[in-house]
Motif scaffolding. Structure first.
Motif, PDB file in Angstrom:
ATOM      1  N   GLU A  28       0.955  -1.263  -0.097  1.00 29.90           N
ATOM      2  CA  GLU A  28      -0.040   0.124  -0.043  1.00 29.90           C
ATOM      3  C   GLU A  28       0.793   1.336  -0.044  1.00 29.90           C
ATOM      4  O   GLU A  28       1.936   1.235   0.501  1.00 29.90           O
ATOM      5  N   TYR A  29       0.650   2.166  -0.833  1.00 32.41           N
ATOM      6  CA  TYR A  29       1.180   3.392  -0.716  1.00 32.41           C
ATOM      7  C   TYR A  29       0.448   4.499   0.227  1.00 32.41           C
ATOM      8  O   TYR A  29      -0.751   4.433   0.365  1.00 32.41           O
ATOM      9  N   ILE A  30       1.344   5.296   0.820  1.00 30.63           N
ATOM     10  CA  ILE A  30       0.891   6.265   1.654  1.00 30.63           C
ATOM     11  C   ILE A  30       1.289   7.699   1.139  1.00 30.63           C
ATOM     12  O   ILE A  30       2.289   7.989   0.889  1.00 30.63           O
ATOM     13  N   GLU A  31       0.372   8.678   0.778  1.00 32.08           N
ATOM     14  CA  GLU A  31       0.815   9.825   0.261  1.00 32.08           C
ATOM     15  C   GLU A  31       1.246  10.683   1.220  1.00 32.08           C
ATOM     16  O   GLU A  31       0.530  10.816   2.282  1.00 32.08           O
ATOM     17  N   ARG A  40       4.619  10.061  -2.792  1.00 37.24           N
ATOM     18  CA  ARG A  40       3.985   8.856  -2.234  1.00 37.24           C
ATOM     19  C   ARG A  40       5.182   7.968  -1.723  1.00 37.24           C
ATOM     20  O   ARG A  40       6.141   8.079  -2.305  1.00 37.24           O
ATOM     21  N   TYR A  41       4.549   7.053  -0.780  1.00 38.68           N
ATOM     22  CA  TYR A  41       5.646   6.384  -0.062  1.00 38.68           C
ATOM     23  C   TYR A  41       4.694   4.832   0.134  1.00 38.68           C
ATOM     24  O   TYR A  41       3.821   4.870   0.437  1.00 38.68           O
ATOM     25  N   LEU A  70       5.791  12.015   7.355  1.00 40.00           N
ATOM     26  CA  LEU A  70       4.791  11.166   7.553  1.00 40.00           C
ATOM     27  C   LEU A  70       4.034  11.125   8.798  1.00 40.00           C
ATOM     28  O   LEU A  70       2.686  11.073   8.907  1.00 40.00           O
ATOM     29  N   ARG A  71       4.811  11.355   9.894  1.00 42.84           N
ATOM     30  CA  ARG A  71       4.293  11.279  11.351  1.00 42.84           C
ATOM     31  C   ARG A  71       3.506  12.412  11.507  1.00 42.84           C
ATOM     32  O   ARG A  71       2.444  12.391  11.854  1.00 42.84           O
TER      33      ARG A  71
END
Length: 144
Positions: A28-31, A40-41, A70-71
């Motif tokens: 899964e990608y996390i924007e 994107r990550y 991200l945090r």
């Protein structure tokens, strides 16, 4: 589970073998938004309980910044860094280790040298195994 040649490092292969069917690789990608740039990550693993595990051998300045952003931008996502060796210094001239830096920035991490990830991070409704060590819990600096 992917074939060995689909992972980017030996550390990722070892973690995939450890997690087995309890996690999916780069699922899964996390924007997130890097200042002035949308990015994107894709974390290395997402466990069945929704915890993301990112394997880190070398932890660059860019990686550290990314995890701070991200945090800040995804406080609802639990991302745990799995350091190959958390005692490595962030650079040659620094006394700060990967673990110290993560603690200072409130980023959870585990030490892969122990070859253990707490079961509650992997499988739903599982109590800690008898052999689990207290110090294998992810670490996060307390909020002040």
């Amino acid at each position: 589970m992917r074939k060995e040649n689909q992972y980017k490092s030996k550390l990722e292969i070892q973690v995939a073998e450890y997690l087995g069917e309890n996690a999916e690789y780069e699922r899964e990608y996390i924007e997130f938004i890097q200042p002035a740039k949308s990015r994107r990550y894709c974390p290395d693993f997402k466990t069945k309980v929704g915890v993301f595990i990112e394997c880190k051998g070398k932890w660059t300045t860019e990686d550290r910044l990314k995890h701070v952003w991200l945090r800040e931008q995804h406080p609802d996502k639990r991302i745990i860094l799995l350091f190959q060796n958390p005692d490595v210094k962030i650079n040659k001239r620094s006394k700060t280790t990967y673990a110290n830096w993560a603690d200072t920035h409130g980023i959870e991490w585990l030490d892969w040298r122990k070859r253990e990830i707490p079961r509650e991070l992997i499988i739903e409704n599982q109590s800690r195994s008898r052999n689990s060590r207290r110090d294998s819990k992810p670490r996060r600096k307390p909020k002040q």
